[in-house]
Design a protein around this motif. Structure first.
Motif, PDB file in Angstrom:
ATOM      1  N   ILE A 299       0.792  -1.189   0.205  1.00  0.00           N
ATOM      2  CA  ILE A 299      -0.156   0.046  -0.066  1.00  0.00           C
ATOM      3  C   ILE A 299       0.975   1.179  -0.089  1.00  0.00           C
ATOM      4  CG2 ILE A 299      -1.673   1.218   1.222  1.00  0.00           C
ATOM      5  CD1 ILE A 299      -2.433  -1.705   2.452  1.00  0.00           C
ATOM      6  N   LEU A 300       1.040   2.001  -1.085  1.00  0.00           N
ATOM      7  CA  LEU A 300       1.926   3.009  -1.484  1.00  0.00           C
ATOM      8  C   LEU A 300       1.257   4.400  -1.074  1.00  0.00           C
ATOM      9  CD1 LEU A 300       3.416   1.707  -4.871  1.00  0.00           C
ATOM     10  CD2 LEU A 300       4.055   0.846  -2.515  1.00  0.00           C
ATOM     11  N   PHE A 301       2.256   5.194  -0.568  1.00  0.00           N
ATOM     12  CA  PHE A 301       1.906   6.442  -0.018  1.00  0.00           C
ATOM     13  C   PHE A 301       2.906   7.503  -0.818  1.00  0.00           C
ATOM     14  CE2 PHE A 301      -0.062   4.174   3.241  1.00  0.00           C
ATOM     15  CZ  PHE A 301      -1.282   4.713   3.433  1.00  0.00           C
ATOM     16  N   SER A 302       2.587   8.625  -1.135  1.00  0.00           N
ATOM     17  CA  SER A 302       3.545   9.570  -1.868  1.00  0.00           C
ATOM     18  C   SER A 302       2.920  10.930  -1.874  1.00  0.00           C
ATOM     19  CB  SER A 302       3.996   9.148  -3.220  1.00  0.00           C
ATOM     20  OG  SER A 302       4.957  10.215  -3.692  1.00  0.00           O
ATOM     21  N   HIS A 303       3.648  11.928  -2.013  1.00  0.00           N
ATOM     22  CA  HIS A 303       3.234  13.414  -2.125  1.00  0.00           C
ATOM     23  C   HIS A 303       3.348  13.775  -3.618  1.00  0.00           C
ATOM     24  CE1 HIS A 303       7.247  14.537  -1.524  1.00  0.00           C
ATOM     25  NE2 HIS A 303       6.918  15.533  -2.004  1.00  0.00           N
ATOM     26  N   LEU A 304       2.928  14.706  -4.202  1.00  0.00           N
ATOM     27  CA  LEU A 304       3.425  15.272  -5.524  1.00  0.00           C
ATOM     28  C   LEU A 304       3.200  16.784  -5.498  1.00  0.00           C
ATOM     29  CD1 LEU A 304       4.349  14.974  -8.459  1.00  0.00           C
ATOM     30  CD2 LEU A 304       1.642  14.215  -8.970  1.00  0.00           C
ATOM     31  N   GLY A 305       4.188  17.365  -5.340  1.00  0.00           N
ATOM     32  CA  GLY A 305       4.016  18.826  -5.385  1.00  0.00           C
ATOM     33  C   GLY A 305       3.721  19.449  -4.014  1.00  0.00           C
ATOM     34  N   ARG A 306       3.546  20.654  -4.256  1.00  0.00           N
ATOM     35  CA  ARG A 306       2.962  21.527  -2.811  1.00  0.00           C
ATOM     36  C   ARG A 306       1.618  21.712  -3.186  1.00  0.00           C
ATOM     37  NH1 ARG A 306       7.813  25.546  -0.973  1.00  0.00           N
ATOM     38  NH2 ARG A 306       9.562  24.032  -0.900  1.00  0.00           N
ATOM     39  N   VAL A 307       0.706  21.440  -2.009  1.00  0.00           N
ATOM     40  CA  VAL A 307      -0.737  21.531  -2.103  1.00  0.00           C
ATOM     41  C   VAL A 307      -1.329  22.335  -0.819  1.00  0.00           C
ATOM     42  CG1 VAL A 307      -2.948  20.531  -2.416  1.00  0.00           C
ATOM     43  CG2 VAL A 307      -1.113  19.521  -3.555  1.00  0.00           C
ATOM     44  N   LYS A 308      -1.714  23.416  -1.073  1.00  0.00           N
ATOM     45  CA  LYS A 308      -2.352  24.165   0.198  1.00  0.00           C
ATOM     46  C   LYS A 308      -3.671  24.622  -0.170  1.00  0.00           C
ATOM     47  CE  LYS A 308       2.181  26.360   1.165  1.00  0.00           C
ATOM     48  NZ  LYS A 308       2.891  27.535   1.365  1.00  0.00           N
ATOM     49  N   THR A 309      -4.204  24.649  -1.265  1.00  0.00           N
ATOM     50  CA  THR A 309      -5.696  24.966  -1.661  1.00  0.00           C
ATOM     51  C   THR A 309      -6.183  23.987  -2.500  1.00  0.00           C
ATOM     52  OG1 THR A 309      -4.944  26.253  -3.610  1.00  0.00           O
ATOM     53  CG2 THR A 309      -5.069  27.694  -1.569  1.00  0.00           C
ATOM     54  N   GLU A 310      -7.511  24.081  -2.857  1.00  0.00           N
ATOM     55  CA  GLU A 310      -8.378  23.173  -3.769  1.00  0.00           C
ATOM     56  C   GLU A 310      -7.640  23.442  -5.029  1.00  0.00           C
ATOM     57  OE1 GLU A 310     -10.356  20.645  -3.692  1.00  0.00           O
ATOM     58  OE2 GLU A 310     -10.860  20.781  -1.475  1.00  0.00           O
ATOM     59  N   GLU A 311      -7.465  24.579  -5.428  1.00  0.00           N
ATOM     60  CA  GLU A 311      -6.863  24.887  -6.898  1.00  0.00           C
ATOM     61  C   GLU A 311      -5.478  24.260  -7.321  1.00  0.00           C
ATOM     62  OE1 GLU A 311      -7.831  27.393  -4.705  1.00  0.00           O
ATOM     63  OE2 GLU A 311      -9.871  27.432  -5.680  1.00  0.00           O
ATOM     64  N   ASP A 312      -4.589  24.204  -5.973  1.00  0.00           N
ATOM     65  CA  ASP A 312      -3.265  23.343  -6.055  1.00  0.00           C
ATOM     66  C   ASP A 312      -3.376  21.982  -6.397  1.00  0.00           C
ATOM     67  OD1 ASP A 312      -2.100  25.908  -5.494  1.00  0.00           O
ATOM     68  OD2 ASP A 312      -1.897  25.311  -3.323  1.00  0.00           O
ATOM     69  N   LYS A 313      -4.743  21.378  -6.368  1.00  0.00           N
ATOM     70  CA  LYS A 313      -4.835  19.988  -6.623  1.00  0.00           C
ATOM     71  C   LYS A 313      -4.760  19.729  -7.982  1.00  0.00           C
ATOM     72  CE  LYS A 313      -7.915  17.978  -3.636  1.00  0.00           C
ATOM     73  NZ  LYS A 313      -9.162  17.832  -2.953  1.00  0.00           N
ATOM     74  N   GLU A 314      -5.146  20.645  -8.733  1.00  0.00           N
ATOM     75  CA  GLU A 314      -5.399  20.702 -10.205  1.00  0.00           C
ATOM     76  C   GLU A 314      -4.051  20.168 -10.527  1.00  0.00           C
ATOM     77  OE1 GLU A 314      -6.896  20.565 -13.871  1.00  0.00           O
ATOM     78  OE2 GLU A 314      -7.905  21.147 -11.896  1.00  0.00           O
ATOM     79  N   GLY A 315      -3.811  18.977 -11.353  1.00  0.00           N
ATOM     80  CA  GLY A 315      -2.804  18.632 -12.151  1.00  0.00           C
ATOM     81  C   GLY A 315      -1.814  17.850 -11.131  1.00  0.00           C
ATOM     82  N   LYS A 316      -2.173  17.766  -9.886  1.00  0.00           N
ATOM     83  CA  LYS A 316      -1.350  16.992  -8.941  1.00  0.00           C
ATOM     84  C   LYS A 316      -1.751  15.475  -8.493  1.00  0.00           C
ATOM     85  CE  LYS A 316       1.181  20.735  -8.206  1.00  0.00           C
ATOM     86  NZ  LYS A 316       0.770  21.871  -7.205  1.00  0.00           N
TER      87      LYS A 316
END
Length: 398
Positions: A55-72
């Motif tokens: 069961i793999l966990f990873s982050h991708l980029g910096r995410v602080k807002t809902e808009e930041d989730k786009e493309g992440k």
């Protein structure tokens, strides 16, 4: 390494939580560099080959807002990983909840599941990057008491998906990548085969104060290149033209030179241009001084020759930071010259400490000629400083 590794635990039939580093560059949903995915394969395959359910966990980029989730989303990563493993990777577009729990419960031995970007938990407050105890406990509860940390790139951060999970399981162990990173970098600095030469480049002295100070104690020589050269030059009263300089670090640079006892070695010339971009003239300086109206953008030919002599005979070399603006062919000769000198040393343990140096070696075709190229810039820097990494400290002792 005095920590348990993935080889020290029984994996068969177990839901094994794994922190990987899939923070890869994406352009229009396409992965442009998959090195970090490839680096995680040995650990993932070992788990599945031994009957574990990964069961793999990873982050991708910096995410602080809902808009930041786009493309992440990690969906493109799941697809790439499926291709590399030769089996389906179950992707769950959620970081918690019924859908994730059902998918995990449905796993069979040897299967792999990838959880959505852990940083999506940072939208409502820093739950992931702030190591929220409730989130850490929840994620830990998704497995069967075993956590494998194979994400060296985040080992210098205390997040819920590494330190938090570690604190809530029976055994937190190192994966092969993390084990190798520690073995190469930490052991090279703490117990090097000598002569030990450290090479530091990059733009700012301030970024590498701790590294320089630690390596002056550990290494036989510390070679300095890149933009930080000119702060050291100016500290000695040498003309630097329009070159990059940190005015507030001149006293520090002078102090480092004075206490280095000759170990700190600077370039003796530069390749200069009359502008950073849109320049009309490029030439080599006569000596250390940069002409007025020009700025140094690489070490010069005399420095390349000098550095090659300093590297000659080395048995351990640690390199972090390019010698110039290597992305531009006009200013990559210094970086190439230093790499040539390193890889030509017989029986030498040669280590690149991530970041721009790793990119230079990979982009310029030298990757397979080094003993080790780190996958983590910030983490490798902290190891070179002699710091303890939280992600490593949280693992179970042997």
């Amino acid at each position: 390494m005095a920590k348990l590794t993935v080889k020290d635990v029984d994996l068969k039939g177990k839901k094994v939580l794994v922190r990987v580093d899939f923070n890869v560059p994406l352009k229009d949903g396409v992965i442009t560099n998959d090195n970090r995915i490839t680096a995680a394969l040995p650990t993932i395959k070992y788990i599945t080959d031994n009957g574990g359910r990964a069961i793999l966990f990873s982050h991708l980029g910096r995410v602080k807002t809902e808009e930041d989730k786009e493309g992440k989303s990690l969906a493109p990563v799941a697809k790439d990983l499926s291709s590399k493993l030769g089996q389906e990777v179950v992707f769950v577009p959620a970081t918690r909840g019924a859908e994730l729990e059902a998918a995990i419960d449905g796993l069979e031995d040897g299967q792999v599941l990838l959880v959505e970007n852990t940083r999506f938990e940072d939208v409502d407050g820093k739950k992931e990057s702030g190591n929220d105890p409730e989130l850490a406990k929840y994620w830990a509860g998704l497995g069967d008491g075993i956590f494998v940390n194979d994400a060296f790139g985040t080992a210098h951060r205390a997040h819920a998906s590494n330190v938090g999970i570690s604190e809530n399981v029976d055994k937190a162990v190192a994966g092969f990548l993390l084990e190798n990173e520690i073995a190469y970098i930490q052991e090279a600095v703490e117990a090097p085969v000598r002569p030990f030469v450290a090479i530091l480049g990059g733009s700012k002295v301030s970024d590498k104060i701790g590294v320089i100070e630690n390596l002056l104690e550990k290494a036989d020589k510390v070679l300095i290149g890149g933009g930080m050269t000119y702060t050291f030059y100016k500290a000695q009263g040498i003309e630097i033209g329009d070159s990059l300089v940190e005015e507030d670090k001149l006293d520090l640079a002078k102090e480092l030179l004075e206490k280095s006892n000759g170990k700190l070695i600077l370039p003796v010339d530069s390749k200069e241009a009359n502008a950073f971009a849109g320049y009309t003239e490029v030439k080599d300086t006569e000596g250390e001084a940069v002409d007025k109206g020009f700025l140094g953008l690489d070490i010069g030919p005399k420095s390349i020759e000098k550095f090659a002599k300093e590297i000659d005979g080395a048995k351990t070399v640690v390199w972090n930071g390019p010698m110039g603006v290597f992305e531009n062919p006009d200013f990559q000769a210094g970086t190439i010259g230093v790499m040539d000198a390193i890889v030509s040393q017989p029986d030498c343990k040669s280590i690149i400490g991530g970041g721009d140096s790793a990119a230079a070696a990979i982009n310029l075709g030298y990757a397979d000629r080094f003993s080790w190229i780190s996958t983590g810039g910030g983490a490798s820097m902290e190891l070179l400083e002699g710091k303890t990494l939280p992600g490593l400290a949280a693992l179970t002792e042997k």
